[in-house]
Design a protein around this motif. Structure first.
Motif, short mmCIF file in Angstrom:
data_model
loop_
_atom_site.label_atom_id
_atom_site.label_comp_id
_atom_site.label_asym_id
_atom_site.label_seq_id
_atom_site.Cartn_x
_atom_site.Cartn_y
_atom_site.Cartn_z
N MET B 1 -4.81 35.71 -33.44
CA MET B 1 -5.73 36.94 -33.22
C MET B 1 -6.56 37.12 -34.53
O MET B 1 -6.02 37.48 -35.62
CB MET B 1 -5.09 38.34 -32.82
CG MET B 1 -6.04 39.43 -32.35
SD MET B 1 -5.11 40.96 -31.75
CE MET B 1 -5.25 40.68 -29.93
N SER B 2 -7.80 37.27 -34.39
CA SER B 2 -8.59 37.37 -35.76
C SER B 2 -8.86 38.97 -36.04
O SER B 2 -8.45 39.70 -35.33
CB SER B 2 -10.22 36.84 -35.51
OG SER B 2 -11.04 37.91 -34.69
N SER B 3 -9.18 39.24 -37.48
CA SER B 3 -9.37 40.68 -37.80
C SER B 3 -10.28 41.47 -36.82
O SER B 3 -10.14 42.60 -36.69
CB SER B 3 -9.58 40.68 -39.36
OG SER B 3 -10.65 40.02 -39.46
N GLU B 6 -8.51 42.61 -34.02
CA GLU B 6 -7.32 43.69 -34.40
C GLU B 6 -8.03 45.05 -35.09
O GLU B 6 -7.41 45.92 -34.42
CB GLU B 6 -6.60 42.97 -35.64
CG GLU B 6 -5.47 42.09 -35.22
CD GLU B 6 -4.70 41.60 -36.31
OE1 GLU B 6 -5.07 41.91 -37.38
OE2 GLU B 6 -4.14 40.36 -36.43
N ALA B 7 -8.96 45.11 -35.84
CA ALA B 7 -9.36 46.24 -36.37
C ALA B 7 -10.30 46.95 -35.61
O ALA B 7 -10.96 46.21 -34.64
CB ALA B 7 -10.31 45.98 -37.61
N GLU B 8 -10.10 48.13 -35.43
CA GLU B 8 -10.97 49.01 -34.51
C GLU B 8 -12.32 49.24 -34.98
O GLU B 8 -13.08 49.33 -34.29
CB GLU B 8 -10.36 50.63 -34.41
CG GLU B 8 -10.90 51.46 -33.55
CD GLU B 8 -10.37 52.87 -33.34
OE1 GLU B 8 -9.24 52.73 -33.14
OE2 GLU B 8 -11.09 53.66 -33.47
N VAL B 9 -12.47 48.99 -36.32
CA VAL B 9 -13.87 49.11 -36.99
C VAL B 9 -13.90 48.13 -37.94
O VAL B 9 -13.32 47.99 -38.75
CB VAL B 9 -14.10 50.58 -37.75
CG1 VAL B 9 -15.65 50.55 -38.15
CG2 VAL B 9 -13.95 51.82 -36.87
N VAL B 62 -23.75 44.62 -39.19
CA VAL B 62 -23.46 44.91 -37.60
C VAL B 62 -22.03 45.68 -37.63
O VAL B 62 -21.35 45.33 -38.81
CB VAL B 62 -23.20 43.46 -37.07
CG1 VAL B 62 -22.53 44.03 -35.57
CG2 VAL B 62 -24.32 42.69 -36.96
N LEU B 63 -21.94 46.73 -37.14
CA LEU B 63 -20.88 47.69 -37.13
C LEU B 63 -20.19 47.11 -35.58
O LEU B 63 -20.93 47.09 -34.66
CB LEU B 63 -21.36 49.04 -36.92
CG LEU B 63 -19.79 49.98 -36.72
CD1 LEU B 63 -19.17 50.21 -38.02
CD2 LEU B 63 -20.57 51.40 -36.28
N ILE B 64 -18.84 46.63 -35.80
CA ILE B 64 -18.10 46.54 -34.46
C ILE B 64 -17.22 47.55 -34.40
O ILE B 64 -16.23 47.83 -35.22
CB ILE B 64 -17.79 45.04 -34.44
CG1 ILE B 64 -18.70 44.04 -34.99
CG2 ILE B 64 -16.99 44.88 -33.15
CD1 ILE B 64 -18.07 42.42 -35.22
N HIS B 65 -17.30 48.32 -33.17
CA HIS B 65 -16.58 49.54 -32.76
C HIS B 65 -15.81 49.32 -31.65
O HIS B 65 -16.29 49.18 -30.60
CB HIS B 65 -17.12 50.75 -32.95
CG HIS B 65 -16.42 52.19 -32.66
ND1 HIS B 65 -16.66 53.08 -32.06
CD2 HIS B 65 -15.02 52.10 -33.02
CE1 HIS B 65 -15.82 54.04 -32.03
NE2 HIS B 65 -14.67 53.43 -32.69
N LYS B 66 -14.33 49.19 -31.74
CA LYS B 66 -13.65 48.68 -30.54
C LYS B 66 -14.21 47.61 -29.85
O LYS B 66 -14.36 47.52 -28.55
CB LYS B 66 -13.36 49.97 -29.62
CG LYS B 66 -12.63 51.04 -30.35
CD LYS B 66 -12.68 52.33 -28.95
CE LYS B 66 -12.06 53.35 -29.86
NZ LYS B 66 -12.16 54.74 -28.83
N GLY B 67 -14.54 46.72 -30.42
CA GLY B 67 -15.14 45.21 -30.00
C GLY B 67 -16.74 45.39 -29.57
O GLY B 67 -17.30 44.42 -29.30
#
Lengths: 226, 226
Positions: B1-3, B6-9, B62-67
């Motif tokens: 699984m990539s970060s 995994e990461a929420e933000v 880019v912000l990725i928040h919960k995918g």
């Protein structure tokens, strides 16, 4: 005492400006009464009223609320949505849905005007490139709309206001550039027809034939039309 | 699984990008932990991750928040402000103050980049015109700041974030274009010094010397510097 000092809400606008239409639609959707003042010699000569209330950009539209000026159409529509909270909201409350609305309204302003300018200022093959470019942007918007009735789902809102104000202009450009919006973007045509049924919209948009006449006049002036 | 999964933000960024710095400052101000991923070959080659999460513009940040991806720095900062409501707000609640913040952040993005590009791409008298133009925009901002510690008054917020991310770039341009920010805009220098005391800011901004090296390298590449 002038009407600007008397009225609680004033709009300084120009009949052909899509950005002016945005403000008028938003106010109508919220049921806000306002005094409308047409900039009679815009864009050649700005009125003193306009220069006073938009000293940075010297452009319409300006919303004057209780004497305070608000500039820039998208920011004005957001201000209207937050100031007159009664009725439904033009922007969603959910931060992600609100982000999507802001993103697409920004997309519209970055691209659609640019696409139309290429058609307006050029002729022959270069003009055709402008048509291709504009249609490319519209197709992106058509994909984003998808099967939804409005851009943010079931209700007319921020992105619809941003785009519908270009629609009668695009009809005029379709005549000028001899292309069919319906052929390339059938869903956008259905969406626009729905938007036009709203009195807030139909009353705020200029007649495409009048827009066309202004475009032709401008093209003659810059020497790309006989 | 990539970060990213995994990461929420997650923030996809590029070290020299002022727009990336905006997002990092806003997250730090809100105390939000995030995974930072540097775009290593930007802007020549975008990563697959970037192309997937910003297919329209293919740009950082880019912000990725919960995918879910959020694009465009000012819109991202607004999203951050509305999503993490704890702590103080980056944008005022009052609609008119919020309008003013949106107006000036928009002013910054319309003008400052344009001014710096004229210095970057040109030389001699044309470059000097770029310097004059940039200083003109900065003076408008200095007037708007006036005697306030921050743009919206007493607290660091949206407009401060928008402008401070250009500041180290402007220092590099001052060396390149041989002008003094302090001489023309002394209040902006005091304001910037205050902003820099915040760890959120000092940690997010690139070193002006490194920016300068990149500018010189670029100027050699396009043939305006020996």
């Amino acid at each position: 005492m002038s009407s600007v000092e008397e009225a609680e809400v004033v709009v300084l606008g120009w009949w052909i400006s899509m950005f002016t239409s945005r403000v008028r639609i938003a106010l109508a959707e919220k049921g806000v009464k306002y005094e409308y003042i047409e900039e009679e010699n815009f864009p050649d000569n700005e009125s003193l009223l306009l220069l006073k209330h938009n000293p940075i950009y010297k452009k319409v539209p300006v919303l004057i609320h209780k004497g305070k000026p608000i500039n820039e159409s998208k920011i004005i529509v957001e201000y209207i949505d937050e100031t007159w909270k009664e009725g439904y909201s033009l922007l969603p409350y959910d931060p992600y849905l609100k982000y999507q609305a802001a993103f697409w309204a920004d997309y519209i302003d970055r691209h659609i005007y640019k696409g139309t300018r290429m058609i307006l200022d050029l002729k022959g093959e270069e003009m055709e490139k402008g048509v291709e470019e504009l249609l490319g942007y519209l197709k992106v918007l058509e994909r984003e709309l998808g099967e939804k009735p409005y851009f943010n789902g079931e209700s007319f809102g921020f992105v619809d206001i941003a785009l519908i104000c270009y629609y009668n202009h695009i009809i005029a450009y379709a005549t000028l550039g001899t292309f069919s919006i319906e052929k390339h973007c059938p869903k956008l045509v259905i969406w626009a027809t729905q938007c036009m049924k709203r009195e807030s919209v139909s009353k705020a948009l200029p007649d495409p034939n009048k827009i066309y006449d202004v475009l032709i006049e401008y093209r003659k002036k810059i020497g790309v039309e006989d």
